[in-house]
Design a protein around this motif. Structure first.
Motif, mmCIF file in Angstrom:
data_model
loop_
_atom_site.group_PDB
_atom_site.id
_atom_site.type_symbol
_atom_site.label_atom_id
_atom_site.label_comp_id
_atom_site.label_asym_id
_atom_site.label_seq_id
_atom_site.Cartn_x
_atom_site.Cartn_y
_atom_site.Cartn_z
ATOM 1 N N ILE A 1 0.689 -0.763 -0.040
ATOM 2 C CA ILE A 1 0.173 -0.100 0.332
ATOM 3 C C ILE A 1 0.696 1.627 0.178
ATOM 4 C CG2 ILE A 1 -1.985 0.800 1.243
ATOM 5 C CD1 ILE A 1 -2.123 -2.126 1.938
ATOM 6 N N ILE A 2 0.426 2.172 -0.772
ATOM 7 C CA ILE A 2 1.428 3.504 -1.043
ATOM 8 C C ILE A 2 0.124 5.073 -0.227
ATOM 9 C CG2 ILE A 2 2.494 5.314 -2.379
ATOM 10 C CD1 ILE A 2 3.631 2.736 -4.308
ATOM 11 N N ILE A 3 1.223 5.521 0.409
ATOM 12 C CA ILE A 3 0.788 6.586 1.065
ATOM 13 C C ILE A 3 1.156 8.027 0.374
ATOM 14 C CG2 ILE A 3 -0.136 7.995 2.829
ATOM 15 C CD1 ILE A 3 -0.904 4.992 4.596
ATOM 16 N N LYS A 4 1.404 8.727 -0.111
ATOM 17 C CA LYS A 4 1.739 10.170 -0.630
ATOM 18 C C LYS A 4 1.015 11.410 0.830
ATOM 19 C CE LYS A 4 2.883 12.473 -4.321
ATOM 20 N NZ LYS A 4 3.166 12.589 -5.688
ATOM 21 N N LEU A 5 1.955 12.212 1.431
ATOM 22 C CA LEU A 5 1.657 13.054 1.822
ATOM 23 C C LEU A 5 1.603 14.347 1.072
ATOM 24 C CD1 LEU A 5 2.040 11.577 4.942
ATOM 25 C CD2 LEU A 5 -0.049 11.140 3.872
ATOM 26 N N THR A 6 1.269 14.873 1.113
ATOM 27 C CA THR A 6 1.481 16.774 -0.157
ATOM 28 C C THR A 6 1.353 17.171 1.543
ATOM 29 O OG1 THR A 6 1.295 15.252 -2.054
ATOM 30 C CG2 THR A 6 1.910 18.334 -1.947
ATOM 31 N N PRO A 7 2.041 18.422 1.517
ATOM 32 C CA PRO A 7 1.641 20.015 2.242
ATOM 33 C C PRO A 7 1.333 20.687 1.540
ATOM 34 C CG PRO A 7 3.913 19.398 2.280
ATOM 35 C CD PRO A 7 3.356 18.046 1.519
ATOM 36 N N GLY B 1 -3.698 22.619 3.797
ATOM 37 C CA GLY B 1 -3.446 21.595 4.797
ATOM 38 C C GLY B 1 -2.443 20.125 3.738
ATOM 39 N N ILE B 2 -3.078 19.395 3.919
ATOM 40 C CA ILE B 2 -2.143 17.982 3.317
ATOM 41 C C ILE B 2 -3.365 16.416 2.870
ATOM 42 C CG2 ILE B 2 -1.186 15.941 4.226
ATOM 43 C CD1 ILE B 2 0.082 16.929 5.931
ATOM 44 N N LEU B 3 -2.227 17.479 1.690
ATOM 45 C CA LEU B 3 -3.676 16.130 0.229
ATOM 46 C C LEU B 3 -2.618 14.560 0.768
ATOM 47 C CD1 LEU B 3 -5.284 15.756 -1.858
ATOM 48 C CD2 LEU B 3 -3.089 16.347 -3.560
ATOM 49 N N MET B 4 -3.426 13.370 1.279
ATOM 50 C CA MET B 4 -3.386 12.497 1.408
ATOM 51 C C MET B 4 -3.782 11.235 0.593
ATOM 52 S SD MET B 4 -4.157 10.258 4.766
ATOM 53 C CE MET B 4 -4.039 8.115 4.249
ATOM 54 N N GLU B 5 -2.802 10.952 -0.555
ATOM 55 C CA GLU B 5 -3.210 10.282 -1.198
ATOM 56 C C GLU B 5 -3.105 8.504 -0.940
ATOM 57 O OE1 GLU B 5 -1.991 11.977 -5.372
ATOM 58 O OE2 GLU B 5 -0.942 12.676 -4.292
ATOM 59 N N LEU C 1 -15.318 14.197 11.470
ATOM 60 C CA LEU C 1 -15.148 15.328 11.053
ATOM 61 C C LEU C 1 -15.488 15.510 9.441
ATOM 62 C CD1 LEU C 1 -11.833 16.471 12.833
ATOM 63 C CD2 LEU C 1 -13.961 17.088 13.301
ATOM 64 N N PRO C 2 -15.443 16.575 8.666
ATOM 65 C CA PRO C 2 -15.975 16.469 6.969
ATOM 66 C C PRO C 2 -15.018 16.719 6.196
ATOM 67 C CG PRO C 2 -16.351 18.605 8.154
ATOM 68 C CD PRO C 2 -16.129 17.893 9.263
ATOM 69 N N LEU C 3 -15.004 15.610 5.768
ATOM 70 C CA LEU C 3 -13.724 15.380 4.297
ATOM 71 C C LEU C 3 -14.286 14.979 3.235
ATOM 72 C CD1 LEU C 3 -11.131 14.301 5.199
ATOM 73 C CD2 LEU C 3 -11.367 11.836 5.090
ATOM 74 N N MET C 4 -12.964 15.752 2.418
ATOM 75 C CA MET C 4 -12.984 15.621 0.812
ATOM 76 C C MET C 4 -12.294 14.345 0.613
ATOM 77 S SD MET C 4 -12.619 19.562 -0.256
ATOM 78 C CE MET C 4 -11.916 19.364 -1.520
ATOM 79 N N PHE C 5 -13.730 13.220 0.185
ATOM 80 C CA PHE C 5 -12.755 12.364 0.015
ATOM 81 C C PHE C 5 -13.392 11.867 -1.552
ATOM 82 C CE2 PHE C 5 -12.639 7.256 0.797
ATOM 83 C CZ PHE C 5 -11.045 7.312 0.327
ATOM 84 N N GLU C 6 -12.110 11.534 -2.351
ATOM 85 C CA GLU C 6 -12.495 10.715 -3.750
ATOM 86 C C GLU C 6 -12.061 9.787 -3.872
ATOM 87 O OE1 GLU C 6 -10.880 13.424 -6.913
ATOM 88 O OE2 GLU C 6 -11.306 15.095 -5.252
ATOM 89 N N PRO D 1 -7.789 18.903 5.858
ATOM 90 C CA PRO D 1 -7.290 20.727 6.450
ATOM 91 C C PRO D 1 -6.211 21.104 8.036
ATOM 92 C CG PRO D 1 -9.554 20.216 6.598
ATOM 93 C CD PRO D 1 -9.249 18.688 6.323
ATOM 94 N N TRP D 2 -5.261 22.292 7.775
ATOM 95 C CA TRP D 2 -4.609 21.691 9.141
ATOM 96 C C TRP D 2 -5.534 21.832 9.827
ATOM 97 C CZ3 TRP D 2 -0.004 20.417 8.302
ATOM 98 C CH2 TRP D 2 0.663 20.427 6.868
#
Length: 165
Positions: free
Chosen positions: A19-25, A29-33, A101-106, A121-122
């Motif tokens: 499993i690959i997790i990518k974090l981009t600040p 906030g942080i984009l978690m992929e 907590l609400p989340l924008m998740f695709e 979000p931060w």
């Protein structure tokens, strides 16, 4: 930053593509992929895709934890290949301060793989978080598998010890 989950919770190697997790600040906030194999075991939770679902840890999920080691406050983010999510802020082990907590998740999925993007979000993060770990959970019953980015060292595992559920 990119992380690969290549071991079970007890340091044994996994038997599938990691499993690959990518974090981009960013400014907001942080984009978690997440990029992961799709096991479809257990089947989808009964909650609506795109919504928060309490108890998501009982299903197929990828989790990320962001901890302030001094205050023990942490953000727990759970993402499911079926589109549900769960975001919690805790203060001390399993002591929930804020939940759902609400989340924008695709999420996108094929029969063998899934990809997810979540915008964290931060304001969700504990101040000065300094530790991170991630987990992946799938399978049912005795075939339930718990994987960890930073697993427990084999020499520290006690006889009959199980993953921290």
């Amino acid at each position: 930053m990119e992380f690969k989950i290549e071991h079970q919770w007890n340091s044994l190697p996994i038997s599938h593509e990691p499993i690959i997790i990518k974090l981009t600040p960013g400014n907001a906030g942080i984009l978690m992929e997440v990029s992961a194999p799709f096991f479809n075991d257990p089947p989808a939770p009964p909650g609506e895709s795109g919504k928060s679902f309490n108890g998501l840890w009982d299903y197929e999920v990828v989790e990320a934890f962001f901890l302030n080691g001094q205050t023990e406050q942490y953000l727990e983010v759970e993402l499911c290949p079926h589109g549900q999510h769960l975001v919690l802020l805790l203060s001390g082990k399993r002591k929930v301060c804020k939940q759902d907590l609400p989340l924008m998740f695709e999420v996108s999925r094929t029969s063998t793989k899934w990809n997810g993007k979540a915008h964290l979000p931060w304001s969700y993060f504990p101040p000065a978080f300094d530790k991170f770990n991630a987990f992946a959970i799938h399978g049912s019953g005795v075939n339930r598998i718990y994987e960890a980015l930073y697993p427990a060292p084999q020499l520290e595992i006690q006889k009959e010890q199980k993953p921290d559920l």
